[in-house]
Design a protein around this motif. Structure first.
Motif, PDB file in Angstrom:
ATOM      1  N   ALA A   1       0.819  -1.219   0.000  1.00 51.40           N
ATOM      2  CA  ALA A   1       0.000   0.000   0.000  1.00 51.40           C
ATOM      3  C   ALA A   1       0.850   1.264   0.000  1.00 51.40           C
ATOM      4  N   LEU A   2       1.824   1.286   0.891  1.00 47.13           N
ATOM      5  CA  LEU A   2       2.556   2.546   1.045  1.00 47.13           C
ATOM      6  C   LEU A   2       3.601   2.719  -0.042  1.00 47.13           C
ATOM      7  N   TYR A   3       3.621   3.877  -0.618  1.00 43.93           N
ATOM      8  CA  TYR A   3       4.530   4.186  -1.707  1.00 43.93           C
ATOM      9  C   TYR A   3       4.939   5.621  -1.486  1.00 43.93           C
ATOM     10  N   LYS A   4       6.203   5.812  -1.151  1.00 43.13           N
ATOM     11  CA  LYS A   4       6.601   7.140  -0.692  1.00 43.13           C
ATOM     12  C   LYS A   4       6.408   8.192  -1.768  1.00 43.13           C
ATOM     13  N   GLU A   5       5.845   9.330  -1.411  1.00 39.16           N
ATOM     14  CA  GLU A   5       5.741  10.393  -2.399  1.00 39.16           C
ATOM     15  C   GLU A   5       7.034  11.190  -2.408  1.00 39.16           C
ATOM     16  N   ASN A   6       7.308  11.788  -3.544  1.00 43.75           N
ATOM     17  CA  ASN A   6       8.495  12.622  -3.657  1.00 43.75           C
ATOM     18  C   ASN A   6       8.337  13.810  -2.701  1.00 43.75           C
ATOM     19  N   PRO A   7       9.407  14.177  -1.970  1.00 38.76           N
ATOM     20  CA  PRO A   7       9.250  15.298  -1.031  1.00 38.76           C
ATOM     21  C   PRO A   7       8.783  16.576  -1.719  1.00 38.76           C
ATOM     22  N   ASN A   8       8.993  16.634  -3.037  1.00 37.37           N
ATOM     23  CA  ASN A   8       8.577  17.839  -3.767  1.00 37.37           C
ATOM     24  C   ASN A   8       7.200  17.716  -4.403  1.00 37.37           C
ATOM     25  N   ARG A   9       6.457  16.613  -4.093  1.00 38.03           N
ATOM     26  CA  ARG A   9       5.168  16.413  -4.751  1.00 38.03           C
ATOM     27  C   ARG A   9       4.207  17.582  -4.511  1.00 38.03           C
ATOM     28  N   ASP A  10       4.043  17.935  -3.252  1.00 32.55           N
ATOM     29  CA  ASP A  10       3.062  18.986  -2.960  1.00 32.55           C
ATOM     30  C   ASP A  10       3.477  20.306  -3.591  1.00 32.55           C
ATOM     31  N   ARG A  11       4.795  20.519  -3.612  1.00 31.19           N
ATOM     32  CA  ARG A  11       5.276  21.763  -4.219  1.00 31.19           C
ATOM     33  C   ARG A  11       4.940  21.779  -5.716  1.00 31.19           C
ATOM     34  N   PHE A  12       5.127  20.603  -6.346  1.00 38.30           N
ATOM     35  CA  PHE A  12       4.777  20.522  -7.767  1.00 38.30           C
ATOM     36  C   PHE A  12       3.297  20.864  -7.970  1.00 38.30           C
ATOM     37  N   MET A  13       2.428  20.266  -7.119  1.00 33.22           N
ATOM     38  CA  MET A  13       0.988  20.472  -7.295  1.00 33.22           C
ATOM     39  C   MET A  13       0.662  21.967  -7.178  1.00 33.22           C
ATOM     40  N   ARG A  14       1.309  22.638  -6.228  1.00 37.50           N
ATOM     41  CA  ARG A  14       1.052  24.080  -6.066  1.00 37.50           C
ATOM     42  C   ARG A  14       1.521  24.836  -7.299  1.00 37.50           C
ATOM     43  N   GLU A  15       2.720  24.478  -7.770  1.00 34.24           N
ATOM     44  CA  GLU A  15       3.270  25.155  -8.950  1.00 34.24           C
ATOM     45  C   GLU A  15       2.371  24.937 -10.145  1.00 34.24           C
ATOM     46  N   PHE A  16       1.983  23.666 -10.335  1.00 36.35           N
ATOM     47  CA  PHE A  16       1.205  23.318 -11.522  1.00 36.35           C
ATOM     48  C   PHE A  16      -0.154  24.019 -11.480  1.00 36.35           C
ATOM     49  N   ALA A  17      -0.744  24.100 -10.277  1.00 31.88           N
ATOM     50  CA  ALA A  17      -2.070  24.722 -10.170  1.00 31.88           C
ATOM     51  C   ALA A  17      -2.011  26.189 -10.575  1.00 31.88           C
ATOM     52  N   LYS A  18      -0.872  26.844 -10.293  1.00 27.16           N
ATOM     53  CA  LYS A  18      -0.858  28.266 -10.613  1.00 27.16           C
ATOM     54  C   LYS A  18      -0.117  28.585 -11.917  1.00 27.16           C
ATOM     55  N   SER A  19       0.625  27.594 -12.440  1.00 30.36           N
ATOM     56  CA  SER A  19       1.411  27.910 -13.635  1.00 30.36           C
ATOM     57  C   SER A  19       0.694  27.415 -14.883  1.00 30.36           C
ATOM     58  N   GLU A  20       1.156  27.919 -16.022  1.00 30.32           N
ATOM     59  CA  GLU A  20       0.536  27.447 -17.261  1.00 30.32           C
ATOM     60  C   GLU A  20       1.330  26.308 -17.857  1.00 30.32           C
ATOM     61  N   SER A  21       2.501  26.065 -17.320  1.00 29.94           N
ATOM     62  CA  SER A  21       3.347  25.082 -17.969  1.00 29.94           C
ATOM     63  C   SER A  21       3.560  23.847 -17.089  1.00 29.94           C
ATOM     64  N   TYR A  22       3.300  22.681 -17.687  1.00 25.43           N
ATOM     65  CA  TYR A  22       3.563  21.435 -16.961  1.00 25.43           C
ATOM     66  C   TYR A  22       5.075  21.272 -16.810  1.00 25.43           C
ATOM     67  N   CYS A  23       5.787  21.394 -17.948  1.00 24.17           N
ATOM     68  CA  CYS A  23       7.222  21.081 -17.931  1.00 24.17           C
ATOM     69  C   CYS A  23       7.961  22.017 -16.980  1.00 24.17           C
ATOM     70  N   ALA A  24       7.597  23.309 -17.010  1.00 25.27           N
ATOM     71  CA  ALA A  24       8.285  24.252 -16.127  1.00 25.27           C
ATOM     72  C   ALA A  24       8.038  23.867 -14.671  1.00 25.27           C
ATOM     73  N   SER A  25       6.813  23.453 -14.357  1.00 29.68           N
ATOM     74  CA  SER A  25       6.503  23.108 -12.965  1.00 29.68           C
ATOM     75  C   SER A  25       7.313  21.904 -12.520  1.00 29.68           C
TER      76      SER A  25
END
Ligand SMILES: Cc1cc2nc3c(=O)[nH]c(=O)nc-3n(C[C@H](O)[C@H](O)[C@H](O)COP(=O)(O)OP(=O)(O)OC[C@H]3O[C@@H](n4cnc5c(N)ncnc54)[C@H](O)[C@@H]3O)c2cc1C
Ligand code: SF4
Ligand code: SF4
Ligand code: SF4
Length: 930
Positions: A337-361
């Motif tokens: 069940a447990l699969y460690k998330e990348n420590p930067n996962r939440d940061r990515f989600m925040r970046e992606f939500a506000k940015s227009e670019s997937y790759c940049a995020s």
């Protein structure tokens, strides 16, 4: 009254988006809507809901049918080469489909429609099946599919359903009460899923406007190892990239872009959901090397009686089929069940939500790690030290101009930004936000360092260091950038040059300690030049040095450089216009622009600083205010009829482009540079201080004769270029000084300390087995050890009575490190619980009203329950692992630490954060006390 729907019951992070609730709702009261990063989530249309509760009963996160084997047999299988060429793994899916087609049945699987939306659909023949082959690393849309499967079963057809384990679990519940003897379910081993929004943005960024017709996440055209992703466009071209470099697969494999629930997915555990499970046989070499011919081997798990029967039929269809005696949990594949998330996962989600670019995020969050991994291998002539990422029109172009000038003169240049420890965090990788196109090649951008002293490894990379111009020595900016422009991290035998340095104001307003550091840094420069005339005195008086007075770097570049940048702009003007760049909007500046509009009979297009808020630019109300990127601003100035600005660099560009202009002195940002350039180029008549100035002088300001100005600029620029080139060509000190020698020794020592710290951490990590925790009685040390081992253990915390008056900010800092997010300081009589597993915070709650908190979490086959109640209520802390209460159950923070491999309790302790000295009672101590 709020209705008892699944949305009210299930926690947001646990919803898998399977859409079964959508399909079960007979009154269509559930819509599946995208959240801010594109994951589908149910939304209840309250007016339609009849409160029947069916959506709660169908949800696989809440309910589960658990009939399959907990110790199933494992097989390695390979189809023939033709089938495997088009499959992601050993081709078992195609063989299963063949079996169903032979029975006249249908197959449900995932395919991309013309819009590149991944959906589940139905296939009756090989042709339709074709589109379902291959892994698609994105969540497929399942809306209406459960109903479609039910219809086919009711029509007595044979059905093969293939999907992720959570989809199969939902289907099992959906068909709970009907005869499913003709249904075969297959779940794929599932790493997790990104959202369709992420994939679509990524495809858009790679397609440069072309239509996409196909995507293969593991393409075998370039070899059986299938480590290329390929996007095919309708003009016959394609994008192909190695999966380890491509932004999408990298984000997927590094656990940055997966749905939250995928990091704790009990569907991956045994008993599995499908009659059989299929996956890529990762680790086949260590289990049975003979079964790996390098072209793809599937792993097959037979979970049910039906699964066993299928295995018998499959055996005959495969090129190779072999039972493997292996413990699945020892395989690198996903059976837990447990699969460690990348420590930067939440940061990515925040970046992606506000940015227009997937790759940049994704690059933004992965680059820090990636760059830390790679050593800087290329050597450079010049390291250009600056804040070239700053979202500031003039500041950015200043550094770009210097970069271009240095390169035009035969130097390789590395762009270096300030370290992460600085008071102002580095704004890495925001170039895409301020430029239409990032003007720097990737290789010329240095990784971001943690500390200034770590940057000293750049002494082995660059021959010379140039501090870029603009206000990098302005006291506040100097401090905010971690004082890195003092170059105290650069060795004596490296050349250090400051080009067109600016202190911002005509006097140095600076804190005494900061001044000391600046003095020391500047005393070590080989050459120092300034941009403002009054900075010559500043340097003499404060640093005792004679300096050269040079032009801002934007003048060093040929106008052609800016024209080339502007040529990327598609935006056109159909009529003559006034351009205006106003850094700090005021009513008076608006009046000046309006006055010029009236006088010239033209409209103005006005822009403020990049990314300023609406509130900030409100004083410009009534004018045509536009948001433009750097290249668009250059074009706007280049093609305008007249230019109005309160920016120093706006003034520079008006002069470079040869435009008539008015420059409003901006005292807030330092007036001295306006007067400085005004005097130097003899254009003081253009520099105004107020609206009255403009009204009185407008007659002279209308047009402008550039012949004299251009000659002056040329003379000054020639001097500046010559000065910089001479400094670059000067010989460097050819010996190692005591300082350099000591700096190197200190670097080695500091590396050794880092290594020792790592070792110490490892020792702390052993705590799980050695029970170091049992001997720690100080709360800070205890939390520190927990921080070091948190990624290997489960931590459960429950407050009894009160978190106490001695719970202070230092404890809060340590608590935050282990995952806590609430601040308990001063929170007397608040119940509080927290559950963190392998460093992932699964649950946390504090009740402001003092009510008790009760929480239960199943993790695989195990169960953790926690209860917190304060003095005024039940006054109890309970922490149960698999039904046994391990809490010490005394006042304060009750903590139980368990091994996530076997769920055995490593330690149980309480810290009485309400009693002097914060006494600690381990479970055994406490028993003695009783
Ligand atoms: C999101 C995702 C994560 C994966 N993670 C792992 C993993 O951790 N370990 C591992 O060994 N293998 C993983 N795989 C690969 C998967 O196990 C293989 O697709 C499977 O073994 C089938 O291989 P095949 O060669 O037999 O068939 P293929 O011809 O590759 O058939 C693929 C089958 O999977 C279905 N499918 C494809 N994409 C999706 C999707 N997004 N959602 C639902 N169904 C889909 C298709 O409908 C088809 O039935 C993953 C695949 C996906 C899509
Ligand atoms: S409670 Fe019933 S009617 Fe309401 S949303 Fe759920 S399934 Fe639909
Ligand atoms: S049924 Fe599926 S989509 Fe609906 S709430 Fe449960 S997990 Fe989420
Ligand atoms: S990891 Fe689990 S929750 Fe995520 S998609 Fe796969 S089966 Fe569903």
């Amino acid at each position: 009254m709020e209705k008892d729907t699944v949305v009210n019951i299930i926690e947001k992070d646990r919803c898998t988006g399977c859409s079964a609730c959508h399909d079960i709702c007979s009154v269509n009261a559930i819509e599946m809507c995208e959240d801010e990063v594109g994951f589908l989530r149910p939304h209840i249309i309250t007016d339609k809901c009849v409160n029947c509760g069916k959506c709660v009963d169908i949800c696989p996160v809440i309910n589960r049918i658990k009939e399959n084997s907990t110790k199933p047999k494992i097989y390695a299988a390979r189809a023939n080469d033709n089938v495997r060429r088009n499959s992601s793994s050993g081709g078992v899916f195609s063989l299963l489909a063949e079996i169903i087609f032979e029975k006249g049945g249908c197959v449900f699987g995932a395919y991309f429609d013309e819009d590149m939306t991944l959906k589940h659909g139905i296939a009756y023949d090989e042709h339709t099946l074709e589109k379902m082959r291959g892994s698609k690393y994105v969540q497929s849309n399942m809306c209406d599919i459960y109903k479609a499967v039910r219809n086919k079963i009711k029509e007595n057809e044979w059905v093969l359903f293939v999907g992720t384990p959570c989809q199969v679990a939902a289907l099992n519940l959906f068909l709970k009460n009907i005869d499913t003897s003709r249904l075969i379910t297959v779940d794929i081993l599932c790493h997790g899923v990104p959202s369709q929004k992420m994939l679509k943005r990524y495809i858009k960024e790679k397609s440069s406007g072309k239509n996409t017709i196909d995507i293969q996440f593991r393409d075998k055209e370039f070899g059986w190892r299938a480590d290329y992703i390929k996007i095919v466009f309708d003009d016959g071209t394609s994008y192909v990239e190695n999966v380890h470099s491509d932004e999408y697969v990298k984000g997927f494999l590094k656990n940055v872009i997966l749905r939250k629930c995928c990091h704790n997915c009990s569907f991956s555990d045994f008993p599995r959901q499908g009659d059989i499970s299929i996956g890529d046989f990762w680790g086949i070499d260590t289990v049975d090397m003979g079964e790996n011919d390098g072209k793809g081997t599937s792993i097959i798990v037979s979970n049910s009686e039906k699964g066993k029967e299928l295995v018998e039929i499959l055996k005959k269809k495969c090129l190779s089929f072999k039972e493997e005696d292996v413990e699945p949990l020892l395989l690198p594949n996903r059976f837990k069940a447990l699969y460690k998330e990348n420590p930067n996962r939440d940061r990515f989600m925040r970046e992606f939500a506000k940015s227009e670019s997937y790759c940049a995020s994704v690059n933004k969050v992965l680059s820090v790690n990636d760059s830390k991994e790679k050593e800087q291998k290329i050597k450079y002539d010049v390291g250009l030290v600056s804040n070239f990422y700053a979202g500031n029109f003039g500041g950015s172009l200043t550094q770009l101009a210097l970069y271009n000038f240095l390169r035009e003169n035969g130097n390789t240049v590395l762009m270096i930004e300030h370290p992460e420890e600085s008071p102002s965090k580095p704004i890495t990788k925001t170039l895409e936000k301020i430029y239409l196109k990032n003007p720097y090649p990737k290789k010329d951008i240095c990784k971001t360092y943690g500390t200034k002293w770590q940057m000293s490894e750049l002494n082995d990379v660059c021959n010379t260091f140039v501090v870029g111009s603009d206000q990098l020595f302005q006291a506040e900016l100097f401090r905010l950038l971690g004082e890195f422009t003092s170059l105290d991290w650069v060795d004596d035998n490296k050349k250090k040059i400051a080009y067109a340095a600016s202190f911002g104001h005509k006097k140095l307003y600076i804190d005494r300690d900061v001044l000391k550091n600046m003095k020391y840094g500047i005393s070590r420069f080989d050459s120092f030049s300034v941009r403002e005339e009054d900075a010559i005195d500043i340097c003499k008086q404060n640093f005792g040095i004679d300096v050269a007075w040079v032009m801002d770097p934007v003048f060093l570049c040929d106008k052609k450089v800016y024209e080339d940048l502007a040529s990327n702009v598609k935006r056109e003007h159909s009529e003559p216009y006034i351009a205006s760049y106003i850094l700090d909007p005021t009513r008076e500046k608006r009046d000046i622009i309006k006055f010029v509009e009236e006088k010239r009979g033209l409209k103005a297009e006005v822009y403020s600083e990049l990314g300023y808020s609406d509130e900030y630019i409100a004083p410009l109300e009534g004018l045509n205010v536009v948001q433009l990127k750097i290249e668009e601003r250059l074009k706007s100035i280049m093609e305008c009829d007249f230019f109005v600005t309160d920016s120093f660099h706006g003034t520079c560009f008006a002069l470079i482009m040869g435009k008539p202009f008015i420059s409003i002195v901006n005292t807030a940002r330092g007036a001295s540079r306006f007067y400085s350039i005004g005097h130097k180029l003899n254009v003081m008549d253009r520099i105004v201080e107020s609206f009255d100035d403009v009204k009185q002088r407008y007659g002279q300001l209308k047009e402008m004769d550039y012949t004299k100005v251009t000659n002056r600029i040329r003379d000054e620029v020639d001097f500046s270029k010559k000065w910089l080139l001479e400094q670059l060509n000067r010989k460097t000190l050819d010996k190692i000084t005591d300082r350099d020698y000591l700096r190197r020794i200190l670097s080695l020592q500091s590396k050794k300390i880092d290594e020792l710290e790592m070792k110490l951490q490892n020792v702390c990590n052993v705590a799980r087995t050695d029970n170091i925790l049992n001997y720690v009685t100080d709360i800070y040390s205890y939390l520190n050890v927990l921080n070091n081992i948190k990624e290997r253990v489960g931590i459960v915390i429950s407050v009894k009575d009160t978190s106490g008056l001695l719970y202070n900010n230092s404890i809060d800092t340590y608590m935050k490190k282990i995952g806590n997010t609430y601040n308990l300081v001063g929170k007397h009589w608040r119940s509080y619980v927290m559950l963190s597993v392998n460093g992932v915070l699964l649950y946390e709650k504090m009740n402001d009203d003092g009510e008790s908190i009760e929480y239960k979490q199943n993790i695989g086959l195990h169960c953790v329950e926690v209860f917190s109640s304060i003095f005024k209520h039940e006054n109890t802390a309970r922490i149960m692992i698999d039904g046994v209460d391990y809490a010490v159950n005394r006042r304060g923070l009750n903590i139980v630490v368990f091994d996530t491999q076997n769920f055995k309790v490593i330690d149980s302790v309480v810290f009485d954060t309400h009693a002097t000295g914060i006494p600690c009672y381990h479970l055994s101590d406490d028993k003695k006390v009783k």
